[in-house]
Enzyme design. Structure first.
Site, short mmCIF file in Angstrom:
data_model
loop_
_atom_site.label_atom_id
_atom_site.label_comp_id
_atom_site.label_asym_id
_atom_site.label_seq_id
_atom_site.Cartn_x
_atom_site.Cartn_y
_atom_site.Cartn_z
N HIS A 1 0.81 -1.22 0.00
CA HIS A 1 0.00 0.00 0.00
C HIS A 1 0.85 1.28 0.00
O HIS A 1 0.33 2.36 -0.26
CB HIS A 1 -1.00 0.00 1.17
N ASP B 1 0.15 -7.58 1.50
CA ASP B 1 0.65 -6.21 1.64
C ASP B 1 2.17 -6.15 1.67
O ASP B 1 2.77 -5.35 2.39
CB ASP B 1 0.07 -5.54 2.90
N SER C 1 4.73 2.66 7.70
CA SER C 1 4.44 1.54 6.81
C SER C 1 5.69 1.09 6.08
O SER C 1 6.39 1.89 5.46
CB SER C 1 3.41 1.96 5.76
#
Length: 484
Positions: A134, A164, A238
């Site tokens: 993402h 992911d 992230s």
């Protein structure tokens, strides 16, 4: 009341330990799971900052002061900042008016969206960087900034939306990598350290403990086997590193619980993709550019109180087998409709969603042990997980579907409760298009019956139905499409 005098050494040691493994205070918690997505980039991001180290003596009173600094000196050079740019077309209702374009020729037709995330160098020789899917999803340009300030364009290697995980490659010399640990050895209570680029302010280090392992059941996050930690993980983290005290990578930070978005701050509920899962995905993406998933080849349903009583289960949990696909791993293992799977490789199976999540995380060719209840009796079944195709052309299933391609639903939709198969594409002017099928439709049932996934959808065409009707979800509406 008795006063206790603390020696300077005890005070100093207490302060250092509090700084290294500080706690947090949490108030109300609501169900708001947020991926720690890349944050909007500052106009001119500064070079990555080195973690601050307190200027303390190494020894006080003959006792060494505990510090994470030596380990972080090895780890932080391998954690990078990831910068992405995406061109987004601006929808202007007057853009097609020739008079408007002549009067305002310089009205922008697109804008550039920028964001920031983190990544981890896991192979210095080849320049391989792990990050989250993402973080780079939809990006037109991706660049990486090293801890020493160097910035370079990154080459996309591959990504897997369902876990992911994404892999990039950077052309740089003098890189430093983080070795991958065996995340299966992690225990609740182990100390961990998160390193990343939260809010784009520069490289930041936080610490905490492993709060849980094997965490799943979080809506909208794909296949799940998360490490849960109370180390502060905020937007921009992230793709960053979660390491143990030996400086080994145990996980890739990916999401956090946050009651009011990023403005609420960290409340100590962060999630990371285990290193063992990331290693498997990395290997497949580097070697083939895609990830192969395994399947047992069966359809299941939830166990209701009535079913639990009728099947003499004793407990209301598990995945009740409703169909075993011909030629599947389940058929070869001897599973039958009416069996209830209550555990897989020792993991409790509470529902069909648990079983589906378990299947998706198993490498193709691996052997799994299933605990089954059949007619009130317990038995153990061993099955070899088999490959499952990622998509199917419609004309291979039925001529009436010619021109359409069907694929598995994204796992994030399945975790939100969706079932069926995705119409991945429809060729213009094809038979499927003339029948009204559109790209993005979700087929949830056919006149041949219901199904859970692509394998079940395909099995419904073993004997093509005389009249083919698709039950389709399009946006927020559901209807039927007769296929001529």
């Amino acid at each position: 009341m008795t006063n206790t005098t603390l020696t300077p050494l005890r005070i100093l040691a207490a302060l250092v330990l509090a700084a290294a493994f500080g706690g947090f205070a949490a108030t109300a918690l609501r169900d708001a799971l947020l991926p720690v997505h890349a944050t909007p980039a500052a106009p001119a991001p500064s070079a990555a900052l080195a973690p601050a180290a307190a200027q303390l003596p190494a020894v006080v009173g003959g006792q060494p002061i505990p510090s994470l600094a030596p380990m972080l000196a090895r780890v932080t050079p391998a954690v990078v900042s990831v910068h992405t740019k995406q061109r987004v077309r601006i929808h202007n209702p007057f853009a097609n008016d020739p008079m408007f374009r002549r009067m305002f020729p310089n009205v922008p037709q697109e804008r550039i969206e920028q964001s920031l995330g983190s990544g981890v160098i896991v192979d210095a020789a080849r320049g391989l960087v792990l990050t989250n899917h993402h973080v780079i999803e939809g990006a037109d340009e991706v660049s990486v900034t090293l801890s020493d300030g160097r910035t370079m364009e990154a080459e996309f290697v591959g990504s897997d939306p369902d876990t992911d995980v994404a892999v990039m490659k950077i052309p740089a010399d003098g890189l430093q990598e983080i070795p991958l640990a065996d995340s299966g050895a992690l225990r609740v209570g182990d100390f961990v350290v998160a390193v990343g680029n939260p809010f784009g302010i520069g490289q930041t280090v936080t610490s905490g403990i492993v709060s849980a392992v094997g965490r799943s059941g979080l809506r909208g996050l794909g296949y799940q086997n998360f490490i849960q930690t109370d180390a502060s993980i905020n937007p921009g983290n992230s793709g960053g590193a979660l390491v143990n005290l030996d400086g080994q990578l145990v996980g890739i930070n990916t999401a956090s619980f946050n009651p009011r978005g990023s403005m609420a701050g960290n409340i100590g509920l962060g999630f990371a993709i285990p290193a063992n899962l990331a290693r498997n995905v990395l290997s497949q993406l580097v070697s083939t550019g895609e990830v192969r998933r395994g399947t047992l080849g069966l359809d299941t349903q939830a166990v209701t109180p009535r079913l639990a009583s009728g099947l003499e289960l004793g407990v209301q949990r598990g995945a009740l087998v409703t169909r075993v696909l011909a030629g599947s791993a389940a058929a070869a293992a001897g599973l039958k409709p009416g069996d209830v799977i209550v555990a897989a490789n020792g993991e409790r199976i509470e529902s069909p969603a648990d079983l589906h999540n378990f299947e998706g995380l198993q490498p193709v060719g691996s052997r799994v042990t299933l605990d089954v209840r059949r007619n009130g009796q317990a038995l153990e079944v061993t099955a070899e997980v088999r490959d499952q195709p990622r998509s199917h052309a419609g004309d291979q299933l039925d001529p009436r579907l010619t021109g359409a391609t069907f694929a598995e639903l994204p796992e994030r939709l399945r975790q939100s409760g969706a079932r069926g198969v995705l119409v991945e594409s429809v060729a213009r002017g094809s038979r499927a298009a003339r029948n009204g099928l559109r790209e993005g439709d979700v087929v949830v049932a056919t006149s041949a019956g219901g199904f859970d996934d692509l394998a079940g959808f395909r099995a419904g065409f073993t004997q093509p139905p005389a009249q083919l009707i698709l039950n389709v979800v399009r946006g927020n509406r559901q209807g039927v499409l007769p296929m001529q």
